[in-house]
Design an enzyme around this catalytic site. Sequence first.
Site, PDB file in Angstrom:
ATOM      1  N   ASP A 313      39.988 -11.136  56.982  1.00  0.00           N
ATOM      2  CA  ASP A 313      38.796 -11.031  56.151  1.00  0.00           C
ATOM      3  C   ASP A 313      37.802 -11.550  56.919  1.00  0.00           C
ATOM      4  O   ASP A 313      38.064 -12.714  57.711  1.00  0.00           O
ATOM      5  CB  ASP A 313      38.987 -11.608  54.959  1.00  0.00           C
ATOM      6  CG  ASP A 313      39.814 -10.565  53.736  1.00  0.00           C
ATOM      7  OD1 ASP A 313      39.732  -9.554  54.154  1.00  0.00           O
ATOM      8  OD2 ASP A 313      40.272 -11.122  52.908  1.00  0.00           O
ATOM      9  N   ASP A 350      18.708 -27.646  44.682  1.00  0.00           N
ATOM     10  CA  ASP A 350      19.541 -26.832  44.775  1.00  0.00           C
ATOM     11  C   ASP A 350      20.919 -27.237  45.364  1.00  0.00           C
ATOM     12  O   ASP A 350      20.919 -27.503  46.588  1.00  0.00           O
ATOM     13  CB  ASP A 350      19.205 -25.519  45.330  1.00  0.00           C
ATOM     14  CG  ASP A 350      19.965 -24.186  45.563  1.00  0.00           C
ATOM     15  OD1 ASP A 350      21.048 -24.242  44.957  1.00  0.00           O
ATOM     16  OD2 ASP A 350      19.487 -23.354  45.952  1.00  0.00           O
ATOM     17  N   PHE A 383      21.958 -23.277  39.591  1.00  0.00           N
ATOM     18  CA  PHE A 383      22.941 -22.103  39.714  1.00  0.00           C
ATOM     19  C   PHE A 383      24.066 -22.309  38.984  1.00  0.00           C
ATOM     20  O   PHE A 383      24.648 -23.358  38.938  1.00  0.00           O
ATOM     21  CB  PHE A 383      23.310 -22.348  41.130  1.00  0.00           C
ATOM     22  CG  PHE A 383      24.212 -21.206  41.495  1.00  0.00           C
ATOM     23  CD1 PHE A 383      23.992 -19.813  41.483  1.00  0.00           C
ATOM     24  CD2 PHE A 383      25.902 -21.775  41.761  1.00  0.00           C
ATOM     25  CE1 PHE A 383      25.185 -18.838  41.478  1.00  0.00           C
ATOM     26  CE2 PHE A 383      26.708 -20.516  42.198  1.00  0.00           C
ATOM     27  CZ  PHE A 383      26.446 -19.482  41.893  1.00  0.00           C
ATOM     28  N   ALA A 385      27.604 -20.552  36.809  1.00  0.00           N
ATOM     29  CA  ALA A 385      28.317 -19.186  36.735  1.00  0.00           C
ATOM     30  C   ALA A 385      27.956 -18.495  35.364  1.00  0.00           C
ATOM     31  O   ALA A 385      28.205 -17.218  35.521  1.00  0.00           O
ATOM     32  CB  ALA A 385      29.845 -19.531  36.583  1.00  0.00           C
ATOM     33  N   SER A 390      20.656 -16.140  31.210  1.00  0.00           N
ATOM     34  CA  SER A 390      19.324 -16.171  31.214  1.00  0.00           C
ATOM     35  C   SER A 390      18.608 -15.212  31.948  1.00  0.00           C
ATOM     36  O   SER A 390      17.547 -15.041  32.042  1.00  0.00           O
ATOM     37  CB  SER A 390      19.180 -17.572  32.031  1.00  0.00           C
ATOM     38  OG  SER A 390      19.480 -17.039  33.362  1.00  0.00           O
ATOM     39  N   LYS A 404      25.661  -5.905  50.652  1.00  0.00           N
ATOM     40  CA  LYS A 404      24.217  -6.609  51.411  1.00  0.00           C
ATOM     41  C   LYS A 404      23.164  -5.976  50.714  1.00  0.00           C
ATOM     42  O   LYS A 404      22.944  -4.623  50.172  1.00  0.00           O
ATOM     43  CB  LYS A 404      24.176  -6.246  52.880  1.00  0.00           C
ATOM     44  CG  LYS A 404      24.674  -7.318  53.826  1.00  0.00           C
ATOM     45  CD  LYS A 404      23.708  -8.351  53.680  1.00  0.00           C
ATOM     46  CE  LYS A 404      24.706  -9.605  53.537  1.00  0.00           C
ATOM     47  NZ  LYS A 404      25.778  -9.543  54.274  1.00  0.00           N
ATOM     48  N   ASP A 551      44.047 -12.661  48.376  1.00  0.00           N
ATOM     49  CA  ASP A 551      43.661 -13.645  47.259  1.00  0.00           C
ATOM     50  C   ASP A 551      43.614 -12.675  45.845  1.00  0.00           C
ATOM     51  O   ASP A 551      43.987 -13.094  45.010  1.00  0.00           O
ATOM     52  CB  ASP A 551      42.864 -14.578  47.375  1.00  0.00           C
ATOM     53  CG  ASP A 551      41.619 -14.075  47.805  1.00  0.00           C
ATOM     54  OD1 ASP A 551      41.274 -12.902  47.799  1.00  0.00           O
ATOM     55  OD2 ASP A 551      40.329 -14.859  48.097  1.00  0.00           O
ATOM     56  N   ASP A 555      44.074  -7.159  46.109  1.00  0.00           N
ATOM     57  CA  ASP A 555      44.700  -7.321  47.461  1.00  0.00           C
ATOM     58  C   ASP A 555      46.451  -7.280  47.303  1.00  0.00           C
ATOM     59  O   ASP A 555      47.174  -7.149  48.321  1.00  0.00           O
ATOM     60  CB  ASP A 555      44.760  -8.855  48.027  1.00  0.00           C
ATOM     61  CG  ASP A 555      43.410  -8.722  48.683  1.00  0.00           C
ATOM     62  OD1 ASP A 555      42.894  -7.948  48.847  1.00  0.00           O
ATOM     63  OD2 ASP A 555      42.590  -9.753  48.973  1.00  0.00           O
TER      64      ASP A 555
END
Lengths: 715, 551
Positions: A313, A350, A383, A385, A390, A404, A551, A555
């Site tokens: 990967d 951050d 940040f 999870a 929000s 991307k 993982d 997979d």
Amino acid sequence: MDSEAHFAVTKFKTSKPKLYKLAILKDSVRRLSPTVLYKNVVMFIVEICFVIVAVMAIDPSLIPEVSSSTDVSFYIEVAVILLLTVWFSTLSDSIAEAQIKNTASTLRKIEKEVPARKIVSQDRREIAEVTSKQLKKGDLLLIKKGEIVPIDCEVLEGIAMVDESLLTGESVNVRKSVGTTVLGGSLITSDSIIARVSVNPSETFLNRLIKLVESSSRPKTPNERAVSILLAGFTAIFSIIIISILALGVILKLGLDLSVLIALYVSLLPTTIGALLPAIGISGINRMSEKRIIIKSGKAIEAAGDTDSLLLDKTGTITRGTRTATEFIPLGKHTMRDVGEAAFMSSWDDDTPEGKSMVELAYQEGFVPHEFAVIERVKFEEFSASTRKSGANLQEPSDFFLPKGGKGLLQHKRIRRKYDPDSKEDEIDIIKGAPDAIKLATKTVPLNYDNIVDEAAKTGDTIMAIAEGGEIIGLIRLRDEVKPGIKSRIAAIKNMGIKPVMITGDIEATASSISREVGIDDYVSRAKPETKYDLVKKEQARGRIVAMIGDGTNDAPALAASDVGIAMASGTEPAKEAANMVDLESNPAKIIDVVMMGKQILMTRGAVTTFSIANDVAKYFVIVPVMFTAVALSSLSKLNLLHLTPHVAVLSALIFNALIIPFLIPLALRGAEFKPQSAMRIFLKNVFVYGLGGVILPFAGIAAIAFVIVHFGVI
Amino acid sequence: MITASAAFIIVLELGSVVVGGWFLSSYLLSVYSTRKTRLDRIFGPIERSIYYLGGVNPYEEMGWKAYLRAILALNVVEAAIGFVILLIQGSLPLNPMHAPDMSWSLSLNTALSFSSNTDLQHYNGGTALSYLSQMAVIQFLQFTSAATGLCVAIAIFRGLTGKTKGLGNFYVDYTRTIVRVLVPLSGVAALILIFLGVPQSLSGYSVFKTLELGGSEVVKSGPIASLVSIMQLGTNGGGYFGANAANPLTNPSQITNLFELALMMLIPTSLPFLFGRMLGRMKEGRTLIVASYALYIIDIFIAFIPITQIGEGMEVRFGAASSVFWTVTTTAFTTGSVNASLSAFNPLIILAALFGMIIQATPGGIGVGAMYMLMYIIMTVFIVGLMAGRTPEYLGTKINAGDVKLAIVAFLSHPVIILVPTVITFAIGAQAAVGLGTNSISFTQILYEYTSAAANNGSDFLGSAGNTVYFNVSTGIVMWLGRFIPIAVMLAIAGSMVQRKRYASEALRTDTLTFTAVLVVAIFILAVLTFFPFLAIGPILSYLEGFKNGF
């Protein structure tokens, strides 16, 4: 009692306890018992030979035909050396077993008694504080931020970031949502969850794996079995030879002494490999375990050594998986400093790797606003999870298949400007995130914005836009950094004749630039989860042996199909079930170590086998010329290259034969030296060292031992 | 020591045989593939009528078990026919010299001997056999046993190359071997031999008056040329006369001597090339040919070490160098024909002869030589191949525990069937019946007898003196075990490999000269490990004691 303190994280020490020497000695003596030893054919025969010679030592007349020597002390010496030979073998087994028990207990320390909050009432109001050992399968738990997960469980409610570094050693936050498994021993770093215990304490995943390491009924690997058969074959050949010589010696009156014949027999038997074969296998598993890799099937170790294709990967294996800011690109009338300062201010609080890297870059470039100290940072939308509520659309930065240019990070920051009294607004918003997301969130968009963004993204980098006060002021270029040292490891892999294939969900441009950078020729871009499975099948159809890591749940099919499938301990349960190895540290780059260790185990086995057989040539030339004492056969002494007297020759050969075992124990436990080279190179080198060396060394060794015996009268 | 001219002749001989073998392999490839050739028009009808008569379905593909069953069935039937004919030859036609019936044990020994491609002879061919026996038993079995050997090699090649579903059809291979290979080649060879002066007739014997007054000599003749050609071509070695190729009628001149040598070397030499061709990788074939010829040349060197090659007061027809070269070659190719009596030789030459029969792949007998070389390759690949850091593989297939087990059985069977009867012989004192004692020279002769039988070579010291019930039966059993155990085992390996998964890459490249060198050393060490003590108390001891008068 303060419950927060009670739940505080305690770091576990994983230092190695010392091997108990006395216990090893005791164990090695216990293994001398025929009831244990019979499993090792070669050593069992040596033990039988010991008994015969011991009988001769007690009274030579018990075996009259073939005990010509009047020197009883010679029989005693031979018997002692034979017993030592067997003991050296059991000693190597004991050391290897002790090592692996040791490793297992180190692994077991990871799992410790941890406090837990058990939900006892239906309405989930009542909570009992218990310890992990008291939990049963099906119990409901509440786990808060900053707490250790007491046992493997399944998330029922909530989303949390989980740090599995306590378990695995590598600090990577993993997002766990409803339905996923959190492992006992990992740390919740944000939010809190309600989870259901999925196993009983004795059945945790870790526990099962450790048991696998410890189990003494370890099945032999296919290759080990083949070597055992080879050894049995050689044992049979030499048994027939010795029995024939014995019969001919009596009939043709060659003047044979049984103890000398037995000495020849034991010298010829592949005692070296016979003694060390079990230890080589055990220590191989041990070395893997020390690297925190648990082998679920012995076959996989060998398949690892046979690997032709390595599917890697991109994210996490080749690159860090976190993006680092590398350039500030101003837009419109703004300067690079404007962009840098905005990035600096917005990222100060951050904690994501991206944010930290922006601060770092701005600091390096000197884009620290001088008024920064007086700026009151009011609010930072951290940040999280669970920010989904929000409205800001966030995605984990470490997600492998993150496409991307789609949804990226969107962060929002308000800064109160105290230093500017003229300003009507006392607050200013800085937001940064994926270019299209920012575009939607701002009023002023520069000319040709989309084209500029596309142009910037061509290099394969991630582009972030930053906006201040509702106006996009610039772009930030982020690059997924290649892990240090990965380039040389890829080169090593290619040297061994293994083809690395990189898989990434990234666009073509990113994939090609990264693969070029690390020297991989084959890559698959825009990979979907099922691409891995197809790739495994495709490579196998070409007659290749495929190793991969994985993982995620998706997979699992690929892991099951591949010849060597390594699952991350942090991965999902199906993936771990499907794989044949589990990496407790969840470090994908370790697949390279696995391949090398697999090769090393095979090599060590082959090297000691070759050495053992090559040794026999010398032993023949030392013993055969002196073993027939009948006058008519004295001409054979011309073959006596070392010019040793019969007793010295026999004892020296036997002592060499015995001593070579402890001498090679370190090799068996550590494995033969392995440098990543082409297979033919390695082969040639080993043939010289263990093959040619195996023929020559015994001559030198036996001569040296004989010298000591004769000149110092040791025996 | 070897003279320059002898060395030159040997090099020339080996060189021309290798070239000949290379060309022959191309022809053999067409024989054993289903590809159509121009020769089909000639041979096709013959083969089809044989299939029709035999009730054979030529399109049936056989697994290793079916292939082996067919081989055994056919060989048992052939040996049984031979046994019966020998037993009652006295009352059968074509017996102008009134050869009597053979005893049951000698009939058994002879039938087993010729059907196993050994051609150990405990009788004197010129007097003990009728013409019918010479042709219907001896010559017939020389064709069939050579064909069997060749078929085995082909089946094993197919298994290892893995390009077919099964190992082929034994009856088809067998028919094609005889029709397209052995009959035409031996026919041509026989014509050349007749041209070179070897007799071929059915006229019995001629009586010549000698110069001595009233004296006369009987010169036996018969279908000699045709027998010699197949005896050499099929690496059989059973001579028409007791003296074999030392008899002037079998081997009249130096030219026939060299021609007959080339004949016995031809097919075994061509098989490695055929293997390379079948595989489509000539370099893998190169490994086989280079390794076997390297061992063969080592063998020649051992034989040429001693200065005195022939015992004092002894003489050999073709001179020392030629006789030594023949003896080495006939054992290296496990043919067993002799052009000089073994008892004349220096023990070191006997050692060289034993060396070839111990290894059996130097390059070995027809078909089986290549088979043994493949067995050694599998063992070597397994023992040393691990050191390349991968599960050992040969031709892309992984060598598994089952293959190792089978290869060990094949390897192990050889010392067992040599040593066990040798020990028994001395234990029961059977050597006394053939006038041998318990010294090293006697030991060498008995060891040689069983090594020759086990290796299906056929040369021996005993000759017609070996015609005792004990030696007839024991060598008979050894010959068949030595023939069919390795064949069965190697067919089993081939059968399990034919459908096995092939991997694209190999860590240990078996087509390199590096591997070939390792292979040669490994074979040498394996041979030394198994037989060194026995060679030490046999020929090596005789040599070290100082060789004077031969055996």
